[in-house]
Scaffold this active site. Structure first.
Site, PDB file in Angstrom:
ATOM      1  N   TYR A 118       0.812  -1.211   0.000  1.00 60.10           N
ATOM      2  CA  TYR A 118       0.000   0.000   0.000  1.00 60.10           C
ATOM      3  C   TYR A 118       0.850   1.267   0.000  1.00 60.10           C
ATOM      4  CZ  TYR A 118      -4.374  -2.489   1.181  1.00 60.10           C
ATOM      5  OH  TYR A 118      -5.483  -3.294   1.180  1.00 60.10           O
ATOM      6  N   LYS A 164       4.766 -15.246   3.282  1.00 58.98           N
ATOM      7  CA  LYS A 164       4.958 -16.052   2.070  1.00 58.98           C
ATOM      8  C   LYS A 164       6.461 -16.227   1.908  1.00 58.98           C
ATOM      9  CE  LYS A 164       3.312 -18.121  -1.635  1.00 58.98           C
ATOM     10  NZ  LYS A 164       2.395 -19.305  -1.587  1.00 58.98           N
ATOM     11  N   ASP A 196      -1.263 -18.722   1.903  1.00 60.11           N
ATOM     12  CA  ASP A 196      -2.278 -19.509   1.187  1.00 60.11           C
ATOM     13  C   ASP A 196      -2.874 -20.567   2.113  1.00 60.11           C
ATOM     14  OD1 ASP A 196       0.231 -20.726   1.175  1.00 60.11           O
ATOM     15  OD2 ASP A 196       0.098 -21.461  -0.887  1.00 60.11           O
ATOM     16  N   ASP A 220      -5.403  -7.609   4.939  1.00 67.79           N
ATOM     17  CA  ASP A 220      -6.624  -7.102   4.307  1.00 67.79           C
ATOM     18  C   ASP A 220      -7.479  -8.280   3.854  1.00 67.79           C
ATOM     19  OD1 ASP A 220      -8.428  -5.261   3.019  1.00 67.79           O
ATOM     20  OD2 ASP A 220      -7.448  -5.731   1.113  1.00 67.79           O
ATOM     21  N   ASP A 224     -11.021 -10.335   5.839  1.00 71.59           N
ATOM     22  CA  ASP A 224     -12.327 -10.541   5.194  1.00 71.59           C
ATOM     23  C   ASP A 224     -12.723 -12.022   5.239  1.00 71.59           C
ATOM     24  OD1 ASP A 224     -12.561  -7.822   4.535  1.00 71.59           O
ATOM     25  OD2 ASP A 224     -13.301  -8.249   2.514  1.00 71.59           O
TER      26      ASP A 224
END
Ligand code: IPM
Ligand code: MG
Length: 326
Positions: A118, A164, A196, A220, A224
């Site tokens: 970001y 990751k 993942d 982020d 969700d």
């Protein structure tokens, strides 16, 4: 105590009004002051975070925000979301707490909020390639790791650090720093998980998590997924904290333009964000707990359409007020 209230766009003003109504009765000594933000601010001033709004947030004890974003700005050069990203950076609220609770599930996503993709370098090369870059400095990882371990200490003492590291250098730095900081938190159990796999585990075994500690973009997405398992976006609150005041308190949901203006938005996420503000932003944990309990009660007594009920936003607010009255 001064609260900067940023209603924003879509259902933002409706849920912000709900929070203002509840706080005026529940905590009348708080001074709520409204300021332009997001698409509403672009319309009025040409920019999503006008200087007056930024100055007011700096002087406030806490910032309570509705939601930003509107389809009319899709693809535009100046967008509401830019105001939110800038405000987070300006106030340096690096720790974003996103609790997700439902039967058997009680987890907290601790998302790094002012680094990574970001905020990294971005641009267009001569050949037309567009790039965003994920960047992290060791001290940025260190402070969020420390916050994650501290939060775990007040919970069940377990941290899942998500990265990751099998692909990304920033993730290898992340893991290295998290391990180093963990040496100071011998009482906390630490595991590492690839992002993942974390997405998968959140879907099939969400009850296994306590604190999920992760970088901005992963957080982020994972937050969700987590709320998808715990009642949906209408219920999910967040607190964004720096090292001092003010923090930013906002629902995880967006501006929901499809239902804006109908008076049916679920204000639970916003009211829970107000409770997080009382607890983490203003040091008033007892009042926070009372407000939380009243929201839980209203979810049973006056569910809004997104939860299969028929209550309006103001019916919900009345149910919450009934719950907090002595
Ligand atoms: C969130 C939102 C924001 C983000 C958007 C609106 C910029 O999705 O708070 O999760 O990506 O951080
Ligand atoms: Mg999001």
């Amino acid at each position: 105590m001064r609260i900067a209230l940023l209603p924003g766009d879509g259902i933002g003003p409706e849920v912000a009004a709900a929070a203002a109504r509840v706080l005026e009765e529940f905590a009348p000594e708080l001074e709520l002051e409204k300021h332009l933000f997001g698409g509403a601010a672009i319309h009025a001033t040409g920019e999503p975070l006008p200087p007056e709004t930024l100055a007011a947030t700096r002087e406030a004890d806490a910032v309570l925000m509705g939601a930003v974003g509107a389809p009319e700005f899709d693809g535009a050069a100046v967008r509401p979301e830019q105001g939110l990203i800038r405000l987070r950076g300006e106030l340096d609220v690096y720790a974003n707490l996103r609790p997700a609770r439902a039967d058997g599930i009680d987890l907290l996503v601790v998302r790094e909020l002012v680094g990574g993709l970001y905020y990294g370098a971005r641009g267009v090369r001569d050949d037309g390639t567009v790039f965003d870059t994920m960047e992290y400095r060791p001290d940025q990882v260190e402070r969020i790791a420390r916050r994650g371990f501290e939060l775990a200490r007040a919970r069940r003492g377990h941290v899942t650090s998500v990265d990751k590291a099998n692909v990304l250098d920033t993730s290898r730095l992340w893991r290295e720093v998290v391990v180093r900081v963990h040496a100071e938190y011998a009482d906390i159990e630490l595991e590492h998980m690839l992002v993942d796999n974390c997405g998968l585990q959140l879907v099939i075994a969400p009850e296994r998590f306590d604190v999920i500690l992760t970088e901005n973009t992963f957080g982020d997405i994972l937050s969700d997924v987590a709320v998808g398992k715990t009642g949906g976006l209408g219920l999910a609150a967040s607190a964004s904290l720096g090292d001092g005041r003010p923090g930013i308190f906002e629902p995880v949901h967006g501006s929901a333009p499809d239902i804006a203006g109908q008076g049916i938005a679920n204000p639970a996420a916003m009211l829970r964000s107000a409770a997080l503000m009382l607890a983490h932003g203003l040091d008033r944990p007892d009042e926070a707990a009372r407000l939380e309990a009243a929201v839980d009660g209203a979810l049973v007594d006056a569910p809004t359409p997104d939860l299969g009920g028929a209550a309006s936003t103001s019916d919900f607010v009345e149910a919450v007020l009934a719950g907090i009255r002595p």
